[in-house]
Write an enzyme that holds these catalytic residues in place. Structure first.
Site, mmCIF file in Angstrom:
data_model
loop_
_atom_site.group_PDB
_atom_site.id
_atom_site.type_symbol
_atom_site.label_atom_id
_atom_site.label_comp_id
_atom_site.label_asym_id
_atom_site.label_seq_id
_atom_site.Cartn_x
_atom_site.Cartn_y
_atom_site.Cartn_z
ATOM 1 N N CYS A 47 15.402 2.738 -5.845
ATOM 2 C CA CYS A 47 15.765 2.141 -7.128
ATOM 3 C C CYS A 47 14.543 1.389 -7.659
ATOM 4 O O CYS A 47 13.679 0.968 -6.893
ATOM 5 C CB CYS A 47 16.946 1.186 -6.894
ATOM 6 S SG CYS A 47 17.299 0.047 -8.232
ATOM 7 N N HIS A 48 14.483 1.206 -8.980
ATOM 8 C CA HIS A 48 13.347 0.501 -9.585
ATOM 9 C C HIS A 48 13.120 -0.879 -8.983
ATOM 10 O O HIS A 48 11.996 -1.348 -8.881
ATOM 11 C CB HIS A 48 13.567 0.342 -11.097
ATOM 12 C CG HIS A 48 12.738 1.302 -11.879
ATOM 13 N ND1 HIS A 48 11.370 1.212 -11.943
ATOM 14 C CD2 HIS A 48 13.074 2.392 -12.588
ATOM 15 C CE1 HIS A 48 10.905 2.210 -12.674
ATOM 16 N NE2 HIS A 48 11.915 2.950 -13.071
ATOM 17 N N THR A 49 14.210 -1.536 -8.590
ATOM 18 C CA THR A 49 14.075 -2.888 -8.038
ATOM 19 C C THR A 49 13.250 -2.871 -6.753
ATOM 20 O O THR A 49 12.448 -3.776 -6.505
ATOM 21 C CB THR A 49 15.478 -3.493 -7.794
ATOM 22 O OG1 THR A 49 16.213 -3.386 -9.014
ATOM 23 C CG2 THR A 49 15.388 -4.956 -7.405
ATOM 24 N N HIS A 69 18.026 -0.725 -0.866
ATOM 25 C CA HIS A 69 19.325 -1.393 -1.058
ATOM 26 C C HIS A 69 20.384 -0.480 -1.661
ATOM 27 O O HIS A 69 21.490 -0.928 -1.944
ATOM 28 C CB HIS A 69 19.148 -2.641 -1.943
ATOM 29 C CG HIS A 69 18.723 -2.307 -3.331
ATOM 30 N ND1 HIS A 69 17.415 -1.998 -3.646
ATOM 31 C CD2 HIS A 69 19.419 -2.199 -4.478
ATOM 32 C CE1 HIS A 69 17.332 -1.718 -4.935
ATOM 33 N NE2 HIS A 69 18.531 -1.824 -5.464
ATOM 34 N N GLU A 70 20.056 0.798 -1.865
ATOM 35 C CA GLU A 70 21.053 1.708 -2.427
ATOM 36 C C GLU A 70 21.303 2.744 -1.346
ATOM 37 O O GLU A 70 20.441 3.590 -1.090
ATOM 38 C CB GLU A 70 20.473 2.354 -3.697
ATOM 39 C CG GLU A 70 21.508 2.965 -4.599
ATOM 40 C CD GLU A 70 20.927 3.415 -5.936
ATOM 41 O OE1 GLU A 70 21.076 2.683 -6.924
ATOM 42 O OE2 GLU A 70 20.327 4.499 -5.985
ATOM 43 N N CYS A 99 32.113 -13.319 -0.676
ATOM 44 C CA CYS A 99 32.605 -14.039 0.511
ATOM 45 C C CYS A 99 34.127 -14.176 0.472
ATOM 46 O O CYS A 99 34.767 -14.425 1.478
ATOM 47 C CB CYS A 99 31.949 -15.422 0.602
ATOM 48 S SG CYS A 99 32.532 -16.595 -0.652
ATOM 49 N N CYS A 102 34.580 -18.626 -2.248
ATOM 50 C CA CYS A 102 33.962 -19.598 -3.169
ATOM 51 C C CYS A 102 34.647 -19.532 -4.544
ATOM 52 O O CYS A 102 35.415 -18.612 -4.818
ATOM 53 C CB CYS A 102 32.473 -19.300 -3.296
ATOM 54 S SG CYS A 102 32.118 -17.781 -4.227
ATOM 55 N N CYS A 105 34.186 -16.151 -6.278
ATOM 56 C CA CYS A 105 34.980 -15.051 -5.727
ATOM 57 C C CYS A 105 36.452 -15.211 -6.091
ATOM 58 O O CYS A 105 37.170 -14.227 -6.253
ATOM 59 C CB CYS A 105 34.805 -14.966 -4.205
ATOM 60 S SG CYS A 105 33.208 -14.261 -3.714
ATOM 61 N N CYS A 113 29.025 -14.469 -6.349
ATOM 62 C CA CYS A 113 29.384 -15.223 -5.139
ATOM 63 C C CYS A 113 28.366 -16.320 -4.828
ATOM 64 O O CYS A 113 27.157 -16.082 -4.824
ATOM 65 C CB CYS A 113 29.481 -14.244 -3.978
ATOM 66 S SG CYS A 113 29.720 -14.997 -2.365
ATOM 67 N N ARG A 117 25.255 -14.146 -3.456
ATOM 68 C CA ARG A 117 24.677 -13.517 -4.646
ATOM 69 C C ARG A 117 23.224 -13.145 -4.364
ATOM 70 O O ARG A 117 22.593 -13.677 -3.463
ATOM 71 C CB ARG A 117 24.770 -14.438 -5.858
ATOM 72 C CG ARG A 117 23.827 -15.622 -5.809
ATOM 73 C CD ARG A 117 23.837 -16.370 -7.119
ATOM 74 N NE ARG A 117 25.116 -17.002 -7.387
ATOM 75 C CZ ARG A 117 25.336 -17.786 -8.444
ATOM 76 N NH1 ARG A 117 24.372 -18.036 -9.300
ATOM 77 N NH2 ARG A 117 26.528 -18.338 -8.619
ATOM 78 N N CYS A 177 24.436 0.571 -6.233
ATOM 79 C CA CYS A 177 23.558 -0.260 -7.071
ATOM 80 C C CYS A 177 23.564 0.237 -8.501
ATOM 81 O O CYS A 177 24.397 -0.106 -9.304
ATOM 82 C CB CYS A 177 22.140 -0.297 -6.504
ATOM 83 S SG CYS A 177 20.978 -1.113 -7.618
ATOM 84 N N ARG A 375 16.971 9.630 -9.607
ATOM 85 C CA ARG A 375 17.090 9.069 -8.269
ATOM 86 C C ARG A 375 16.591 10.096 -7.264
ATOM 87 O O ARG A 375 16.902 11.280 -7.365
ATOM 88 C CB ARG A 375 18.560 8.751 -7.939
ATOM 89 C CG ARG A 375 19.042 7.420 -8.518
ATOM 90 C CD ARG A 375 18.378 6.283 -7.777
ATOM 91 N NE ARG A 375 18.905 4.980 -8.140
ATOM 92 C CZ ARG A 375 18.407 4.201 -9.083
ATOM 93 N NH1 ARG A 375 17.406 4.613 -9.806
ATOM 94 N NH2 ARG A 375 18.918 3.005 -9.305
#
Length: 382
Positions: A47-49, A69-70, A99, A102, A105, A113, A117, A177, A375
């Site tokens: 992913c770009h991130t 992360h994907e 979670c 909180c 959530c 969250c 987060r 993602c 992707r």
């Protein structure tokens, strides 16, 4: 042979320094601690991130690090206190968490969250502030709590969505993602009505998912805005009806859109992270009822300005994070929608334009940096 409670040695792609090719290394992955699960990753995509933080141009550098992360995988073992997941469960690790306790959530209106987060600067696990990855005793930093560029990874239980085991992991992993972020930004936040006009800024994977959200919502005109004209053909498959390249005009693109739409679009979704695009996305919506939604991640020191009159004239500016989806509660339901054909699984396949083996992970970076495709799926060969 069970690996539960043992250190696992496996392959991971390690980013040792900014902008340098990842190196496939043998890493040691510690067992999951309290409220953590260890996941065998089967598929991950770029992913770009990941690229932003690998380049570390507008972001804080933190190396050595395992990015990614994907992804989709299977739970290998669970730590103490984990009750709703067990070994063998099919899961999507997600860069933000839930979670369930909180105020965020518990609120129907938020998915931000307090505990889990997104935190791009954190390179360790929340539980003890330590990394679960090491090479010869040297800790390797985590990324977004997921670090999926590894055959095994350790994730907080609140960042794991348990999904239908019948769902094809190589397809639905993109829901962890970009696709959920874009689709949700439109359907959950911009909320276009049937017959509305919608402008989408940035026609990468997230923008096309946002366009698909507009199409599903019954938008009559979907205007794609991108500096890369080659993206328009692909965008038509996701419902984009018209294309504007800001480079083709000598006036601001918001003016071009206002003229095309008799005063502005009903909704806009910004998926680039560019400050100029954010201003244009806000200023191109119609006064009286227009809503603009920001999705893209800016550099950390960025700010933008617009006249307050734009707000007084009853335009609304909103931001969203992961499409306003709660990871554990909502993402399994989105996967079910695909399984039940309420959303088109073929569309998910269209997002995956390239595929490489884990050993060729640097090719995925090359594809993205040269603007080829959407992707790139990375197959982990266990």
């Amino acid at each position: 042979m069970s690996t539960a409670g043992q250190v696992i040695r496996c392959k991971a792609a390690v980013a040792w320094e900014a902008g340098k090719p990842l190196v496939i290394e043998e890493v040691e992955v510690a067992p999951p601690q309290r409220n953590e699960v260890r996941v065998k990753i089967l598929y991950t995509s770029l992913c770009h991130t990941d690229v932003y933080f690998w380049e570390a141009k507008g972001q804080n550098p933190l190396f050595p690090r395992i990015l990614g992360h994907e992804a989709g995988g299977i739970v290998e073992s669970v730590g103490e206190g984990v009750t709703d997941l067990q070994p063998g469960d099919h899961v999507l690790p997600i860069f933000t968490g839930e979670c369930k306790e909180c105020p965020h959530c518990k609120s129907e209106e938020s998915n931000m969250c307090d505990l889990l987060r997104i935190n791009t600067d954190r390179g360790s696990m929340i539980n003890d502030g330590k990394s679960r990855f090491s090479i010869n005793g040297q800790p390797i930093h985590h990324f977004l709590g997921t670090s999926t560029f590894s055959e095994y990874t350790v994730v907080h239980v609140g960042q794991v969505a348990k999904i239908n085991p019948a769902a094809p992991l190589d397809k639905v992993c993109v829901l962890s993602c970009g696709i959920s972020t874009g689709f949700g930004a439109t359907v959950n936040v911009a909320k276009p009505k049937k017959g509305h006009s919608v402008a989408i800024f940035g026609l990468g994977a997230v923008g096309l998912a946002a366009a698909e959200g507009a199409r599903v919502s019954g938008a009559s005109r979907i205007i794609g805005v991108d500096l890369n004209a080659s993206r328009f053909e692909e965008a038509k498959k996701f419902g984009v009806t018209e294309f504007v390249n800001p480079k083709d005009h000598d006036k601001p693109v918001q003016q071009v859109i206002a003229e095309m739409t008799n005063g502005g679009v009903d909704r806009s979704v910004e998926c680039t992270g560019s400050i100029q695009a954010m201003i244009s996305a806000f200023e191109c919506v119609h006064d009286g009822w227009g809503v603009a939604v920001l999705v893209g991640v800016p550099s950390k020191d960025d700010s933008f300005k617009t006249s307050p009159v734009n707000f007084l004239n009853e335009r609304t500016l909103k931001g969203t994070f992961f499409g306003n989806y709660k990871p554990r509660t909502d993402i399994p339901k989105v996967v079910e929608q695909y399984m039940n054909k309420e959303l088109e699984l073929e569309k998910l396949e269209m997002f995956v334009t390239h595929s490489v083996s884990f050993s060729e992970i640097n090719k995925a970076f090359e594809y993205m940096l040269s603007g080829q495709g959407l992707r790139c799926m990375i197959r982990m060969e266990h």
